[in-house]
Design a protein around this motif. Structure first.
Motif, PDB file in Angstrom:
ATOM      1  N   VAL A   1      25.996 -30.236  32.586  1.00  0.00           N
ATOM      2  CA  VAL A   1      26.471 -29.385  31.489  1.00  0.00           C
ATOM      3  C   VAL A   1      27.677 -30.018  30.858  1.00  0.00           C
TER       4      VAL A   1
ATOM      5  N   SER B   1      16.826 -18.949  30.156  1.00  0.00           N
ATOM      6  CA  SER B   1      17.092 -20.300  30.204  1.00  0.00           C
ATOM      7  C   SER B   1      15.603 -20.917  29.870  1.00  0.00           C
TER       8      SER B   1
ATOM      9  N   LEU C   1      20.096 -28.077  29.561  1.00  0.00           N
ATOM     10  CA  LEU C   1      21.468 -27.565  30.112  1.00  0.00           C
ATOM     11  C   LEU C   1      22.749 -28.373  29.676  1.00  0.00           C
TER      12      LEU C   1
ATOM     13  N   TYR D   1      23.644 -25.867  26.841  1.00  0.00           N
ATOM     14  CA  TYR D   1      23.733 -24.360  27.036  1.00  0.00           C
ATOM     15  C   TYR D   1      24.113 -23.855  28.364  1.00  0.00           C
ATOM     16  N   GLY D   2      24.190 -24.910  29.320  1.00  0.00           N
ATOM     17  CA  GLY D   2      24.492 -24.289  30.795  1.00  0.00           C
ATOM     18  C   GLY D   2      23.169 -23.632  31.385  1.00  0.00           C
ATOM     19  N   ASN D   3      23.502 -22.840  32.342  1.00  0.00           N
ATOM     20  CA  ASN D   3      22.753 -21.982  32.920  1.00  0.00           C
ATOM     21  C   ASN D   3      22.676 -20.428  32.430  1.00  0.00           C
ATOM     22  N   THR D   4      21.565 -20.218  31.706  1.00  0.00           N
ATOM     23  CA  THR D   4      21.633 -18.950  30.797  1.00  0.00           C
ATOM     24  C   THR D   4      20.615 -18.038  31.607  1.00  0.00           C
TER      25      THR D   4
ATOM     26  N   GLY E   1      26.139 -19.923  30.764  1.00  0.00           N
ATOM     27  CA  GLY E   1      26.276 -19.537  29.291  1.00  0.00           C
ATOM     28  C   GLY E   1      25.422 -18.414  29.011  1.00  0.00           C
TER      29      GLY E   1
ATOM     30  N   ARG F   1      28.542 -24.836  26.761  1.00  0.00           N
ATOM     31  CA  ARG F   1      27.684 -23.585  26.810  1.00  0.00           C
ATOM     32  C   ARG F   1      28.424 -22.693  25.868  1.00  0.00           C
ATOM     33  N   ARG F   2      27.555 -21.674  25.465  1.00  0.00           N
ATOM     34  CA  ARG F   2      27.732 -20.870  24.367  1.00  0.00           C
ATOM     35  C   ARG F   2      28.072 -19.418  24.874  1.00  0.00           C
TER      36      ARG F   2
END
Ligand code: ACO
Length: 408
Positions: A57, A307, A297, A300-303, A176, A60-61
């Motif tokens: 990552v 995801s 990712l 956005y990372g882990n949504t 995120g 992220r948002r």
């Protein structure tokens, strides 16, 4: 494996009776506010290098104060309806997979139903953490295949930033916010959702947990691990990592077997976006190149439940999915719960053109807004009248209920 005379495994789902559940629309929405690894390094003891090399990552948002799981889900849903070119009134079902609902009840799905103006749709939330989107998609697809409904919108939406302990560097760097949605529609033509395998192991319940207000844990002072907060996500990252690397490949293989396909038949895998090392391990276990796995990712990372639909939208935009492709989804997380699904991509519907679709949708959204405001105003007036003249207030309510019943 035992088979019937026709060569089919008897444990397989029955052949659909004419109704296939096709994905005909898709959409996503993410907040505009970006939080980079460097920004995080100013909050907790971490570094861009550690986060990138351990998780993949970079940023992220994060939802702004006016945004919510419902508002992100609504935006994703409207985008998906645009692609599907169907009207909210045509929807039979709205399912929102989320671990961060706006309320415990009413459901986030009900809030979205109201704002879409989808007045003929049932709506509920589904809780299966990061596996939620695949669970929800399968529930909706099975309702279509059984003939009980004809269309559904399935939304994965999260505001993980609201349940993160921003002092815990082991979790706050991972997650995120965002939302993705797909529209499912019944079709006579072969394609769409082919198989799904849903699994759960509640013995791992404490590995990834957000206690609810009514849980025994939240009633007992001192029940949380030292330093942890009961209203925030708690995770044993190492154990979750072990679990995920073990089950992703296995679960995709099970879904492929159920669909009577082989790993070589897959054009693309859209996995839950938790950690690029989990994706690499899954590719190794399946003996395929990590290139067939979608990964976004980094941005956005882990949504969580959002995801997979977000990664799906980006894969479609990047031209990575073509009509006739077999693709797989795999979600995994808290529960522990995990699920894989195999589908055959058919894309947008190519039926009759539907003129003025966008304008009619805009009108429906505007009408839904007026309807909500009129209802709110009516209730306020009712309360005012009741407080001034209790008898007249009751009479008005009875009369209005009678009028509504007549209209229905
Ligand atoms: N920055 C710097 N150092 C850190 C950070 C950080 N952000 N976080 C942990 N560390 C330190 C630890 O304190 C530890 O230090 P120590 O050795 O001195 O004790 C060291 O780094 C190694 O920690 P590990 O936890 O062993 O690190 P690991 O390589 O396992 O990576 C991670 C941690 C990224 C959390 C990994 O375990 C992982 O990805 N797990 C899966 C998580 C996941 O996918 N969860 C979501 C599931 S989906 C859902 O349902 C929500």
């Amino acid at each position: 494996m035992a088979t019937h005379g026709n060569g089919r495994d008897p444990r397989l789902l029955p052949e659909p009776q004419g109704a296939y559940a096709h994905v005909v629309g898709w959409g996503m929405a993410v907040p505009s506010q970006v939080l980079t690894n460097q920004d995080l390094a100013a909050i907790v003891e971490t570094s861009d290098e550690w986060i990138r090399t351990r998780t993949g990552v970079s940023e992220r948002r994060i939802a702004a104060s006016h945004e919510s799981t419902a508002s992100l889900g609504l935006r994703a849903a409207r985008n998906a309806l645009e692609v599907a070119n169907i009207l909210p009134l045509e929807l039979d079902l709205i399912v929102v997979a989320t671990s961060t609902p706006d309320n415990v009840f009413p459901s986030t799905a009900s809030l979205i139903q109201d704002q879409l103006g989808a007045t003929r749709a049932g709506a509920f939330d589904l809780s299966a953490a990061c596996a939620g989107f695949v669970y929800a998609l399968n529930m909706a697809a099975q309702s279509i295949r059984s003939g009980s409904i004809e269309s559904a919108i399935v939304i994965g939406a999260e505001t993980m930033s609201r349940i993160i302990d921003w002092r815990d560097r082991g979790t706050c760097v991972l997650f995120g916010d965002g939302a993705g949605a797909v529209v499912l529609k019944a079709s006579e033509s072969d394609g769409g959702i082919r198989s799904a395998v849903l699994r759960s192991d509640g013995s791992g319940r404490d590995l990834l947990i957000l206690p609810a207000m009514a849980s025994p844990e939240s009633q007992q002072p001192g029940a949380a691990p030292v330093g942890a907060r009961l209203d925030k996500l708690q995770m044993n990252g190492r154990e979750v990592y072990r679990f995920a690397t073990r089950i992703v490949g296995e679960s995709i293989s099970q879904a492929l077997e159920k669909a009577q396909l082989d790993i070589a038949d897959l054009a693309l895998v859209v996995p839950h976006q938790a950690n690029f090392r989990i994706i690499e391990a899954a590719a190794r276990n399946l003996g395929v190149s990590p290139d067939i796995f979608v990964s976004n990712l980094e941005r956005y990372g882990n949504t969580s439940a959002a995801s997979i639909p977000i990664a799906l939208c980006e894969a479609i935009d990047a031209g990575r999915i073509e009509e006739g492709d077999h693709i797989a989804f795999c979600g995994f997380g808290g529960g522990l719960a995990w699920a894989s699904m195999v589908l055959t991509w058919t894309g947008r519907e190519t039926g009759e053109p539907r003129p003025l679709g966008r304008q009619r949708r805009q009108l429906t959204y505007a009408r839904a807004g007026w309807r909500r405001r009129v209802r709110d105003w009516e209730r306020q007036m009712d309360d005012l009248v009741s407080s001034l003249h209790p008898r007249r207030g009751r009479l008005r309510r009875l009369r209005r209920r009678f009028e509504r019943q007549r209209l229905e």
